[in-house]
Design an enzyme around this catalytic site. Structure first.
Site, short mmCIF file in Angstrom:
data_model
loop_
_atom_site.label_atom_id
_atom_site.label_comp_id
_atom_site.label_asym_id
_atom_site.label_seq_id
_atom_site.Cartn_x
_atom_site.Cartn_y
_atom_site.Cartn_z
N GLU A 8 0.82 -1.21 0.00
CA GLU A 8 0.00 0.00 0.00
C GLU A 8 0.86 1.27 0.00
O GLU A 8 0.64 2.20 0.77
CB GLU A 8 -0.97 0.00 1.20
CG GLU A 8 -1.92 -1.19 1.16
CD GLU A 8 -3.03 -1.16 2.21
OE1 GLU A 8 -2.77 -0.67 3.33
OE2 GLU A 8 -4.14 -1.64 1.91
N ASP A 26 -8.50 -9.09 4.00
CA ASP A 26 -8.29 -7.96 4.89
C ASP A 26 -9.33 -7.85 5.99
O ASP A 26 -10.18 -6.96 5.95
CB ASP A 26 -8.29 -6.66 4.05
CG ASP A 26 -7.78 -5.48 4.84
OD1 ASP A 26 -7.29 -5.69 5.96
OD2 ASP A 26 -7.86 -4.35 4.33
N GLU A 28 -12.66 -2.48 12.20
CA GLU A 28 -12.66 -1.73 10.94
C GLU A 28 -13.82 -2.14 10.02
O GLU A 28 -14.50 -1.30 9.45
CB GLU A 28 -11.32 -1.92 10.22
CG GLU A 28 -11.29 -1.29 8.84
CD GLU A 28 -9.94 -1.45 8.13
OE1 GLU A 28 -9.01 -2.02 8.72
OE2 GLU A 28 -9.83 -0.96 6.99
O1 GCW Z 1 -7.05 -3.04 6.24
C1 GCW Z 1 -6.19 -2.18 5.67
C2 GCW Z 1 -6.55 -0.90 6.31
C3 GCW Z 1 -5.41 0.06 6.36
C4 GCW Z 1 -4.23 -0.65 7.03
C5 GCW Z 1 -3.86 -1.86 6.19
C6 GCW Z 1 -2.73 -2.67 6.82
C7 GCW Z 1 -2.55 0.25 8.46
O2 GCW Z 1 -7.67 -0.38 5.66
O3 GCW Z 1 -5.82 1.17 7.09
O4 GCW Z 1 -3.12 0.20 7.20
O5 GCW Z 1 -4.95 -2.70 6.07
O6 GCW Z 1 -3.06 -3.62 7.53
O7 GCW Z 1 -1.59 -2.37 6.61
#
Ligand code: GCW
Length: 626
Positions: free
Chosen positions: A247, A322, A350
């Protein structure tokens, strides 16, 4: 205590009221100050003196005991050292007896806290650690961090990563290391080590080097010097957590180096001091563009297996995508045979209603441990749900997720139900109410509500293996039609459900992306075959016709509707249960929870409406009448 609050409101007496704001968490012991406690001066002694209801307690050191373990016999606690005695004391206060030792040595919270005080995916206020206005740890903060340490110690958590995995290089600058040193000093007596997330490009941002290439000798020297600087200040510093080439974060891939080369360079820097590197496998999009996102971690890491130093641990999320309300387990756990692994669970909700929905997560984690047996892991990490809110977690019931994470980190074989029972008793129980015969029914209902809450969430959000159909970015609420051409496809809900006039779901079988081939048997075959794939994962692994007959005889489309209805009905029932519990809960916590439950119901109805309207639009009128 809640009874007091109730009397006080009834009698309109303001004097003896103690705020029931949830700030005391599950640590609501009555201060009896009655026990005479023998043994070394330590936290265990202090806690038992204050809160143990017996007349006498004995603390005995036995250096032959394993680290952190304790034995409770009557009111005598035996342990290797003061930390073990402390764990024993909290266990005794919980009413435990006998011998207990933690399953894992690494029981770590990950805080996604930014240095500006905000928290990524935090829903309970700002960071308890970082405040850009104050570059020091003042008295108030010190007290708060001490409470935090005590809460963690009471459930066996023994490590904490103080900053976001999307890490600012500033974290490693001298003024911040100073603050980390002060935090470490508060946590140390409670047996908690500190760790930091690091930005892989720190040598460039902080050290003004031209590269962060892990094979560059200046880079190697920079990290060695940095590790030395940290360990001089904090000799028991735990090590680093790293999100690299994920990311947009920098990493060894920027220099065509492997994850192992990057991780090993850091591992060598902390090795002389006993430090570890927790390297995350959460990667997608960078090197395997176009590949099914859930396959990418395995594709990217499998060649590194066996190449990591012995103080590197691969840290992976429980599912391959995720932190969705339900995912099959992540096949990376099946594919790395020579690399020690940790699982990363997400305590902060989340994707499970954030701190607005009552969702007890332990059943989800229990489900995961049913696939990835705890003995395959060498530790566990949980993304914390803690912030400056009075009640720490935003929702009073979200405290249960922090609690359950700690208890499972100590003993992953505990049942989620047992943990919920324990937590309810400690958090809402009141011994003086024991005689009330209705209470056991109420307790039973509250327990039932917690135990059903995760499945309810799956049902009203994304049943039958649907996933990632959330609104963009903030991940709260439904957006199944989400598609933005300028975004990576893996961020768009339509990528994940692939609904069309024929059916819905992501074909990950051998006729599709073949993600099923990353699983060990028996799951590989089980998931690959539409007729054997468990219905809870159906649309995760298969594109299924709307008219497909489910096990109960209904069509897929009918079944989807049933699941959404069921999810919403469950929340309606939770509201009834909470209403029945009203006389037994203090006013403040009852009201705050009730408001959230109403909101949850509204949101669950929105999920049902939006998703059924959207998916229904693909189902032809002919099909929907079948
Ligand atoms: O789930 C996603 C989240 C991000 C997070 C990423 C990760 C910290 O939306 O906010 O970043 O995973 O786990 O690195």
């Amino acid at each position: 205590m809640k009874r007091i609050a109730l009397f006080v409101t009834t009698l309109a007496c303001a004097i003896c009221v103690m705020a029931e704001d949830g700030s005391r968490l599950w640590l609501r012991y009555e201060r009896v100050q009655k026990a005479e406690v023998t043994g070394p001066e330590c936290i265990a002694k202090e806690e038992l003196r204050n809160y143990y209801a017996g007349e006498k307690a004995n603390l005995v050191i036995d250096t032959s005991m394993p680290e952190d373990a304790y034995n409770i016999s009557g009111s005598t606690i035996t342990a290797k050292n003061e930390i073990g005695l402390m764990y024993g004391a909290y266990a005794l206060l919980r009413g435990e007896s006998g011998y207990s030792a933690p399953y894992w040595k690494l029981r770590i919270l990950n805080h996604w806290d930014n240095l500006d005080g905000s928290i990524e995916r935090g829903y309970a206020g700002k960071s308890i650690f970082w405040d850009p206005e104050k570059n020091e740890i003042g008295k108030e903060k010190r007290d708060l961090i001490k409470e935090y340490a005590r809460a963690n110690a009471s459930i066996g958590i023994n490590g904490t990563v103080l900053n976001n995995v999307n890490a600012s290089p500033k974290m490693l600058s001298a003024p911040y290391i100073q603050q980390v040193k002060e935090i470490a000093a508060i946590l140390r007596p409670y047996g908690i080590k500190v760790y930091l997330s690091v930005n892989f490009a720190s040598p460039m941002a902080l050290g003004k080097l031209k590269t962060a290439d892990p094979l560059d000798k200046n880079v190697v020297a920079w990290w060695k010097a940095k590790a030395k600087e940290i360990y001089q200040q904090i000799p028991d510093f735990g090590g680093f957590l790293v999100k690299a080439n994920s990311e947009g974060q920098p990493g060894p891939g920027d220099y065509h180096r492997t994850h192992a080369q990057g991780a090993n360079m850091l591992a060598d820097a902390v090795k002389p001091y006993g430090g570890i590197i927790m390297w995350r496998s959460f990667v997608y999009g960078a090197n395997h563009k176009g590949e099914d996102r859930v396959k990418q971690a395995v594709s990217e890491f499998v060649n590194d297996d066996g190449k990591f130093r012995d103080n590197v641990i691969l840290q992976s999320k429980n599912g391959p995508l995720d932190f969705q309300p339900r995912e099959p387990y992540a096949p990376i756990f099946d594919n790395m045979h020579k690399t020690p692994q940790m699982a990363e669970l997400q305590i902060t909700q989340e994707y499970l209603g954030q701190s607005r929905h009552l969702v007890y997560l332990a059943p989800m984690w229990e489900e995961f441990f049913g696939f990835v047996r705890p003995q395959r892991l060498i530790g566990i990490a949980g993304v914390a749900n803690i912030g400056l809110d009075k009640n720490w977690c935003g929702h009073h019931f979200s405290q249960a997720n922090w609690y359950a994470f700690g208890r499972l980190a100590w003993n992953p074989l505990l049942s989620s139900e047992q943990i919920a029972r324990e937590w309810l008793e400690e958090t809402f129980g009141d011994k003086r109410l024991k005689e009330d015969s209705r209470l056991s029914t109420i307790n039973h209902q509250l327990l039932d509500m917690m135990m059903r809450s995760r499945e309810a969430c799956v049902d009203y959000m994304m049943p039958l293996g649907l996933h990632h159909i959330f609104k963009f970015d903030h991940h709260y609420g439904p957006e199944p039609d989400g598609f933005i051409a300028s975004y990576p496809l893996e961020w768009c809900p339509v990528y994940y459900h692939k609904a069309d006039s024929l059916g819905v779901g992501f074909n990950r079988s051998h006729t599709g992306t073949d993600a099923t081939s990353q699983y060990n048997e028996p799951y590989r075959s089980l998931y690959d075959d539409l007729s054997t794939c468990p219905e809870q994962y159906l649309l995760w692994f298969h594109h299924v016709p709307w008219t497909y007959r489910m096990k109960d005889g209904s069509t897929l489309w009918e079944s989807l509707q049933k699941h959404y209805d069921h999810g919403v009905n469950e929340v309606e029932d939770f509201l009834r249960i909470w209403q029945n519990a009203k006389p037994y809960i203090d006013e403040q916590r009852w009201k705050e929870t009730d408001e959230r439950l109403h909101h949850q119901l509204e949101n669950a109805r929105e999920w049902r409406k939006v998703c059924l309207n959207y998916f229904g639009s693909f189902v032809s009128s002919h099909t929907s009448k079948e």
